[in-house]
Motif scaffolding. Structure first.
Motif, PDB file in Angstrom:
ATOM      1  N   ILE A 267      16.980  17.810 -38.508  1.00  0.00           N
ATOM      2  CA  ILE A 267      17.823  17.491 -39.631  1.00  0.00           C
ATOM      3  C   ILE A 267      19.113  18.212 -39.278  1.00  0.00           C
ATOM      4  O   ILE A 267      20.242  17.451 -39.347  1.00  0.00           O
ATOM      5  N   VAL A 270      20.844  16.789 -36.094  1.00  0.00           N
ATOM      6  CA  VAL A 270      21.674  15.446 -36.029  1.00  0.00           C
ATOM      7  C   VAL A 270      22.726  15.325 -37.290  1.00  0.00           C
ATOM      8  O   VAL A 270      23.944  14.671 -36.886  1.00  0.00           O
ATOM      9  N   TYR A 271      22.605  16.394 -38.150  1.00  0.00           N
ATOM     10  CA  TYR A 271      23.684  16.293 -39.165  1.00  0.00           C
ATOM     11  C   TYR A 271      24.940  16.948 -38.504  1.00  0.00           C
ATOM     12  O   TYR A 271      26.133  16.281 -38.720  1.00  0.00           O
ATOM     13  N   MET A 293      21.366   9.245 -42.877  1.00  0.00           N
ATOM     14  CA  MET A 293      20.071  10.220 -42.559  1.00  0.00           C
ATOM     15  C   MET A 293      19.163   9.700 -43.634  1.00  0.00           C
ATOM     16  O   MET A 293      18.041   9.457 -43.246  1.00  0.00           O
ATOM     17  N   SER A 296      17.030   6.710 -42.687  1.00  0.00           N
ATOM     18  CA  SER A 296      16.200   7.005 -41.620  1.00  0.00           C
ATOM     19  C   SER A 296      14.849   7.628 -41.744  1.00  0.00           C
ATOM     20  O   SER A 296      14.644   8.521 -41.359  1.00  0.00           O
ATOM     21  N   GLN A 299      12.656   9.016 -38.950  1.00  0.00           N
ATOM     22  CA  GLN A 299      13.318  10.094 -38.088  1.00  0.00           C
ATOM     23  C   GLN A 299      13.118  11.379 -38.852  1.00  0.00           C
ATOM     24  O   GLN A 299      12.914  12.283 -38.202  1.00  0.00           O
ATOM     25  N   PHE A 300      13.461  11.333 -40.131  1.00  0.00           N
ATOM     26  CA  PHE A 300      13.705  12.545 -41.057  1.00  0.00           C
ATOM     27  C   PHE A 300      12.750  12.927 -42.245  1.00  0.00           C
ATOM     28  O   PHE A 300      12.389  11.912 -42.577  1.00  0.00           O
ATOM     29  N   LEU A 305      15.002  16.669 -46.182  1.00  0.00           N
ATOM     30  CA  LEU A 305      16.514  16.525 -45.954  1.00  0.00           C
ATOM     31  C   LEU A 305      17.096  16.692 -47.148  1.00  0.00           C
ATOM     32  O   LEU A 305      18.238  17.122 -47.589  1.00  0.00           O
TER      33      LEU A 305
END
Length: 323
Positions: A267, A270-271, A293, A296, A299-300, A305
């Motif tokens: 997290i 990518v953030y 995000m 997805s 992915q997360f 998140l």
């Protein structure tokens, strides 16, 4: 006295931060017992030296007033909060202090020399103290990245996001340190990749992408040669591109095979990438990055998140509409 910093190895001393108020002999004894050979003190933040009158009245107390100890001597003094508008200056100063050290770590890694916990700890402490003074420092770290320095400053930012995230999840000081180190070292394998690939403004070829995909394994192999790094540092370096749905790399892990530390790092990584300017893209606003995000789930970890967004105090507009 107020200790500003310790000399010596972080691994050997018993304190989380290098800055604390020493107000009794027991704490001073712990410092001596740790084998610390010198400290730097901040006279402005400690009590004045105790006076001993001379002459015939030496048995009487002097007239000076001692400053009372206002903090638990075994706990670090909390860093002062930043006033509005100070976060950008603190972020600029943090980059200036740490840029050279992080670049040196990458240059040493390029030569096959692995970092140690003692090398990483002062950097993580510095980042942690800045973030604890104001979360806004994280925002400015993202804005201040220069495209040609992205790899180094991305590591600094991910370290900051990891320590802030860890605090939000209730990790203790030792856990915050371990996760901060993991964030700082997650991309160490990129030290072996040519700048022409890392900074390429256009789409990567299949061969170039294969080179990029090799950085978790190469970084992990190097870190394994250091004998004092926490396990989280190694696992995050190797697995931060794994996905919950099994479509990540290098090993295609999925679900419960992916640890909490790695889920957090994915997290944060990518953030920061989405909210930073890159050679091939402009920076996204935080709300847009989080929105993408949230779209997805393969992915997360979506609950993590949500907590991450809370840790940044970025409003979840979608949650307000549906609530």
């Amino acid at each position: 006295m107020y200790i500003h910093s310790f000399e010596g190895n972080w691994i050997d001393h018993p304190f989380w931060r290098a800055r604390l108020l020493v107000a009794d002999e027991a704490t001073a004894g712990r410092i001596r017992a740790a084998g610390i050979f010198a400290v730097t003190i901040d006279e402005a933040r400690g009590a004045p030296a105790r006076c001993r009158p001379l002459g015939p009245d030496a048995s009487k107390p002097c007239g000076c007033r001692q400053r009372a100890a206002v903090a638990d001597a075994t706990a670090p003094a909390p860093p002062p909060r930043l006033a509005p508008g100070e976060a950008q200056e603190v972020a600029i100063a943090l980059i200036a202090r740490t840029r050279g050290a992080i670049q040196a770590l990458y240059e040493e890694a390029h030569r096959g020399v692995a970092p140690t916990a003692a090398m990483l700890a002062p950097l993580v402490r510095d980042v942690t103290e800045c973030v604890e003074r104001s979360r806004e420092v994280l925002y400015h770290l993202g804005l201040l990245k220069k495209k040609h320095e992205y790899t180094f400053l991305h590591s600094l930012s991910v370290c900051g996001y990891m320590v802030n995230f860890a605090r939000e999840l209730g990790f203790d000081d030792d856990g915050v340190m371990r996760l901060g180190m993991a964030g700082l070292m997650h991309d160490l394998g990129k030290s072996a990749i040519d700048e022409s690939i890392l900074m390429k403004p256009g789409r990567l070829t299949a061969e170039e992408f294969d080179v990029i995909r090799g950085h978790p394994s190469s970084g992990h192999e190097l870190l394994q040669s250091s004998d004092d790094l926490p396990e989280e540092v190694l696992s995050v370096c190797l697995q931060h591109h794994e996905r919950l749905d099994g479509k990540g790399y290098p090993h295609g892990l999925s679900g419960a095979e992916i640890s909490l530390a790695v889920r957090m790092s994915t997290i944060c990584d990518v953030y920061d990438a989405l909210t930073s300017a890159r050679p091939y893209k402009d920076a996204w606003l935080p709300a847009r990055a989080l929105r993408e995000m949230r779209g997805s789930p393969g992915q997360f970890d979506q609950e993590l998140l949500r907590i991450f967004a809370d840790s940044l105090r970025v409003p979840d507009r979608r949650a307000r509409r549906t609530g």
